[in-house]
Design an enzyme around this catalytic site. Structure first.
Site, PDB file in Angstrom:
ATOM      1  N   GLY A  73      -3.225   3.039  -3.809  1.00  0.00           N
ATOM      2  CA  GLY A  73      -4.550   3.375  -3.286  1.00  0.00           C
ATOM      3  C   GLY A  73      -5.534   2.221  -3.184  1.00  0.00           C
ATOM      4  O   GLY A  73      -6.741   2.453  -3.087  1.00  0.00           O
ATOM      5  N   SER A  74      -5.041   0.986  -3.148  1.00  0.00           N
ATOM      6  CA  SER A  74      -6.004  -0.120  -3.086  1.00  0.00           C
ATOM      7  C   SER A  74      -6.672  -0.216  -1.705  1.00  0.00           C
ATOM      8  O   SER A  74      -7.850  -0.563  -1.606  1.00  0.00           O
ATOM      9  CB  SER A  74      -5.359  -1.452  -3.482  1.00  0.00           C
ATOM     10  OG  SER A  74      -4.449  -1.893  -2.504  1.00  0.00           O
ATOM     11  N   HIS A  87      -0.173  -1.658   8.208  1.00  0.00           N
ATOM     12  CA  HIS A  87       1.219  -2.046   7.963  1.00  0.00           C
ATOM     13  C   HIS A  87       1.250  -3.509   7.507  1.00  0.00           C
ATOM     14  O   HIS A  87       0.595  -4.363   8.117  1.00  0.00           O
ATOM     15  CB  HIS A  87       2.048  -1.872   9.242  1.00  0.00           C
ATOM     16  CG  HIS A  87       3.484  -2.211   9.039  1.00  0.00           C
ATOM     17  ND1 HIS A  87       4.373  -1.364   8.412  1.00  0.00           N
ATOM     18  CD2 HIS A  87       4.184  -3.332   9.338  1.00  0.00           C
ATOM     19  CE1 HIS A  87       5.558  -1.936   8.347  1.00  0.00           C
ATOM     20  NE2 HIS A  87       5.469  -3.133   8.899  1.00  0.00           N
TER      21      HIS A  87
HETATM   22  C1  GAR Z   1      -0.007  -1.627   1.575  1.00  0.00           C
HETATM   23  O1  GAR Z   1       0.478  -2.946   1.505  1.00  0.00           O
HETATM   24  C2  GAR Z   1       0.228  -1.039   2.958  1.00  0.00           C
HETATM   25  O2  GAR Z   1       0.071  -1.970   3.974  1.00  0.00           O
HETATM   26  C3  GAR Z   1       1.653  -0.584   2.837  1.00  0.00           C
HETATM   27  O3  GAR Z   1       1.769  -0.065   1.557  1.00  0.00           O
HETATM   28  C4  GAR Z   1       0.833  -0.702   0.685  1.00  0.00           C
HETATM   29  C5  GAR Z   1      -0.012   0.351   0.038  1.00  0.00           C
HETATM   30  O4  GAR Z   1      -0.840  -0.205  -0.945  1.00  0.00           O
HETATM   31  N1  GAR Z   1       1.970   0.386   3.842  1.00  0.00           N
HETATM   32  C6  GAR Z   1       3.179   0.568   4.324  1.00  0.00           C
HETATM   33  O5  GAR Z   1       4.145  -0.070   3.961  1.00  0.00           O
HETATM   34  C7  GAR Z   1       3.286   1.656   5.364  1.00  0.00           C
HETATM   35  N2  GAR Z   1       4.621   1.803   5.785  1.00  0.00           N
HETATM   36  P1  GAR Z   1      -2.124   0.574  -1.443  1.00  0.00           P
HETATM   37  O6  GAR Z   1      -1.670   1.980  -1.837  1.00  0.00           O
HETATM   38  O7  GAR Z   1      -2.589  -0.200  -2.646  1.00  0.00           O
HETATM   39  O8  GAR Z   1      -3.131   0.590  -0.340  1.00  0.00           O
END
Ligand code: GAR
Length: 202
Positions: A12-13, A110
Site C-alpha cells: 500500500g505504499s 506498473h
Molecule cells: C508497486 O511497485 C507497483 O508498481 C507494483 O506492485 C508494487 C506495489 O507496491 N504493481 C504491479 O506489479 C502491478 N502488476 P505498493 O503496494 O507498496 O504500492
C-alpha cells in the site's frame, strides 16, 4: 470534484502517496473508498488509519467466479459514487466485465517502462536483459494486461552494481512521485498524448 477508489493487494505504499496527495485542498479529487482483495494486505492498516472507507472483498470467498467477485466490487464502487479507479499494487487481473463498466476510468501503475517487461518480476527481468534505463509507468487499463494507453512514465538509470532490491527501491521512489502527478493531469483532462511526463533522474 472527482471521487477516487484505490484498489490494493499488499503493502500500500502507492496508495499512501495518493492519500497524501489528495489530502491537499488543491488536489482535484477525493479518495472515497479503498478496496483490498487480500484480507492480510499490509496496506489495510494504513487505509483504516486514514479514516477513508475501506472494504475487503476477498476473491477467495468467490472461488473461481471472477464475475461474482467483480460484481461485488462494482456495487461498492457505485455505492460510493466513484468516478475514477486507481489500481495500486492490485495483483489480480480484472475481467472484461469490470474493465468495460469503467472504460477509460481505471488507471494502473506498473514497475517498468512499458511496453518493456509486462507482468511480474520486472526488476529481475530488467537486470537480466541488461537495460540501462528502467522505471515505472501509469497507464489506462484495457483488456490486455499492462497494455493500455500510457499516461506517464518516470525513468532512472540502472547502475552497474544494482540488485533487484536496490532497483526496486529507486523505482518505487519514482512511483510515489509519478502517480499523484499523473492522476492530477488525467483528472484535469490532460490525456495520454498531451504533455510529456518523462523524467530522467540520477
Ligand atoms: C508497486 O511497485 C507497483 O508498481 C507494483 O506492485 C508494487 C506495489 O507496491 N504493481 C504491479 O506489479 C502491478 N502488476 P505498493 O503496494 O507498496 O504500492
Amino acid at each position: 470534484k472527482k471521487r477516487i477508489a484505490i484498489m490494493i493487494s499488499g503493502r500500500g505504499s502507492n496508495m499512501r502517496s495518493l492519500i497524501d496527495a489528495c489530502a491537499k485542498p488543491s488536489f482535484p479529487a477525493s479518495i472515497e473508498l479503498i478496496i483490498s482483495n487480500n484480507p492480510d494486505a499490509e496496506g489495510l492498516e494504513i487505509a483504516r488509519k486514514s479514516g477513508i472507507s475501506t472494504q475487503v472483498i476477498d476473491d477467495y470467498d468467490f472461488g473461481n467466479n471472477r464475475q461474482a467477485h467483480e460484481r461485488q466490487i462494482n456495487a461498492a464502487l457505485q455505492a460510493h459514487h466513484v468516478t475514477t479507479i486507481c489500481l495500486a499494487g492490485y495483483m489480480r487481473l480484472l475481467s472484461p466485465f469490470l474493465i468495460n463498466e469503467w472504460k477509460g476510468k481505471i488507471l494502473n501503475i506498473h514497475p517498468s517502462l512499458l511496453p518493456a517487461f509486462p507482468g511480474l518480476d520486472t526488476h529481475k527481468k530488467a537486470l537480466k536483459k541488461g537495460v540501462k534505463i528502467h522505471g515505472c509507468t501509469i497507464h489506462i487499463v484495457t483488456e490486455k494486461m499492462d497494455d493500455g494507453p500510457i499516461l506517464g512514465q518516470a525513468a532512472i538509470p540502472v547502475l552497474p552494481d544494482d540488485t533487484e532490491n536496490t532497483l526496486a527501491k529507486r523505482v518505487l521512489d519514482q512511483e510515489h512521485l509519478l502517480y499523484p502527478r499523473v492522476l492530477k493531469n488525467f483528472l484535469l483532462g490532460f490525456e495520454a498524448d498531451s504533455t510529456s511526463d518523462t523524467l530522467i533522474n540520477g
